[in-house]
Design a protein around this motif. Structure first.
Motif, PDB file in Angstrom:
ATOM      1  N   PRO A  48     -34.918  71.484  46.269  1.00 52.52           N
ATOM      2  CA  PRO A  48     -35.580  70.584  47.216  1.00 52.52           C
ATOM      3  C   PRO A  48     -36.616  71.346  48.049  1.00 52.52           C
ATOM      4  N   VAL A  49     -37.675  70.666  48.359  1.00 52.24           N
ATOM      5  CA  VAL A  49     -38.751  71.268  49.135  1.00 52.24           C
ATOM      6  C   VAL A  49     -38.544  70.890  50.601  1.00 52.24           C
ATOM      7  N   PRO A  50     -38.563  71.884  51.494  1.00 48.92           N
ATOM      8  CA  PRO A  50     -38.428  71.561  52.917  1.00 48.92           C
ATOM      9  C   PRO A  50     -39.594  70.696  53.401  1.00 48.92           C
ATOM     10  N   LEU A  51     -39.317  69.911  54.410  1.00 56.94           N
ATOM     11  CA  LEU A  51     -40.311  68.951  54.903  1.00 56.94           C
ATOM     12  C   LEU A  51     -41.558  69.641  55.440  1.00 56.94           C
ATOM     13  N   ASN A  52     -41.397  70.747  56.138  1.00 54.23           N
ATOM     14  CA  ASN A  52     -42.577  71.425  56.686  1.00 54.23           C
ATOM     15  C   ASN A  52     -43.463  71.997  55.579  1.00 54.23           C
ATOM     16  N   GLU A  53     -42.869  72.481  54.474  1.00 59.52           N
ATOM     17  CA  GLU A  53     -43.681  72.942  53.344  1.00 59.52           C
ATOM     18  C   GLU A  53     -44.399  71.776  52.672  1.00 59.52           C
ATOM     19  N   HIS A  54     -43.721  70.641  52.604  1.00 63.12           N
ATOM     20  CA  HIS A  54     -44.341  69.451  52.021  1.00 63.12           C
ATOM     21  C   HIS A  54     -45.552  69.021  52.858  1.00 63.12           C
ATOM     22  N   HIS A  55     -45.395  68.979  54.179  1.00 59.11           N
ATOM     23  CA  HIS A  55     -46.511  68.604  55.056  1.00 59.11           C
ATOM     24  C   HIS A  55     -47.652  69.617  54.976  1.00 59.11           C
ATOM     25  N   ALA A  56     -47.311  70.892  54.877  1.00 64.02           N
ATOM     26  CA  ALA A  56     -48.354  71.920  54.746  1.00 64.02           C
ATOM     27  C   ALA A  56     -49.118  71.746  53.441  1.00 64.02           C
ATOM     28  N   SER A  57     -48.410  71.390  52.371  1.00 68.37           N
ATOM     29  CA  SER A  57     -49.079  71.173  51.080  1.00 68.37           C
ATOM     30  C   SER A  57     -50.007  69.964  51.132  1.00 68.37           C
ATOM     31  N   ILE A  58     -49.540  68.898  51.742  1.00 72.23           N
ATOM     32  CA  ILE A  58     -50.365  67.693  51.858  1.00 72.23           C
ATOM     33  C   ILE A  58     -51.593  67.974  52.715  1.00 72.23           C
ATOM     34  N   ASP A  59     -51.416  68.709  53.815  1.00 69.66           N
ATOM     35  CA  ASP A  59     -52.562  69.064  54.663  1.00 69.66           C
ATOM     36  C   ASP A  59     -53.567  69.924  53.908  1.00 69.66           C
ATOM     37  N   SER A  60     -53.074  70.830  53.080  1.00 69.09           N
ATOM     38  CA  SER A  60     -53.961  71.675  52.285  1.00 69.09           C
ATOM     39  C   SER A  60     -54.762  70.852  51.283  1.00 69.09           C
ATOM     40  N   ILE A  61     -54.104  69.885  50.654  1.00 67.06           N
ATOM     41  CA  ILE A  61     -54.808  69.012  49.707  1.00 67.06           C
ATOM     42  C   ILE A  61     -55.855  68.164  50.426  1.00 67.06           C
ATOM     43  N   LEU A  62     -55.516  67.656  51.598  1.00 62.92           N
ATOM     44  CA  LEU A  62     -56.477  66.850  52.367  1.00 62.92           C
ATOM     45  C   LEU A  62     -57.675  67.675  52.789  1.00 62.92           C
ATOM     46  N   GLN A  63     -57.463  68.916  53.195  1.00 59.00           N
ATOM     47  CA  GLN A  63     -58.580  69.780  53.566  1.00 59.00           C
ATOM     48  C   GLN A  63     -59.465  70.083  52.361  1.00 59.00           C
ATOM     49  N   ALA A  64     -58.860  70.351  51.216  1.00 59.23           N
ATOM     50  CA  ALA A  64     -59.638  70.630  50.008  1.00 59.23           C
ATOM     51  C   ALA A  64     -60.445  69.407  49.592  1.00 59.23           C
ATOM     52  N   THR A  65     -59.844  68.232  49.699  1.00 59.57           N
ATOM     53  CA  THR A  65     -60.569  67.001  49.373  1.00 59.57           C
ATOM     54  C   THR A  65     -61.717  66.777  50.342  1.00 59.57           C
ATOM     55  N   GLY A  66     -61.490  67.052  51.611  1.00 60.82           N
ATOM     56  CA  GLY A  66     -62.555  66.913  52.606  1.00 60.82           C
ATOM     57  C   GLY A  66     -63.723  67.852  52.340  1.00 60.82           C
ATOM     58  N   ILE A  67     -63.422  69.054  51.887  1.00 59.40           N
ATOM     59  CA  ILE A  67     -64.484  70.012  51.554  1.00 59.40           C
ATOM     60  C   ILE A  67     -65.323  69.499  50.389  1.00 59.40           C
ATOM     61  N   VAL A  68     -64.660  68.982  49.367  1.00 58.50           N
ATOM     62  CA  VAL A  68     -65.390  68.471  48.198  1.00 58.50           C
ATOM     63  C   VAL A  68     -66.223  67.245  48.574  1.00 58.50           C
TER      64      VAL A  68
END
Length: 91
Positions: A48-68
């Protein structure tokens, strides 16, 4: 001094090709933020993935999408006037 129609066509389309090529290179460079995500955020599917790691991953994806998206929008806003300027100047 006037240029021949063939010379104008070559100049016009080579200029447009250079502008388009630079735009696509900029987009390709912007997508490298996704590869940085995949290298740093390799998730394990067996545990299982801890919730804080999950939120960090989602934030990273959102930042990468924003850059593109930013690169696409600003690049388009720069490239279209450049292409129109090439058409106007090389008649």
């Amino acid at each position: 001094m006037t240029m021949k129609s063939r010379t104008k066509t070559i100049l016009r389309w080579s200029g447009i090709s250079i502008v388009s090529f630079c735009y696509f290179i900029g987009l390709a460079l912007a997508t490298f933020s996704f590869s940085a995500f995949s290298e740093s955020e390799s998730m394990q599917f067996s545990n299982p993935v801890p919730l804080n790691e999950h939120h960090a991953s989602i934030d990273s994806i959102l930042q990468a999408t924003g850059i593109v998206f930013g690169a696409a929008i600003y690049g388009f806003a720069i490239c279209v006037p450049l292409i129109l300027l090439i058409f106007k100047k090389v008649r």
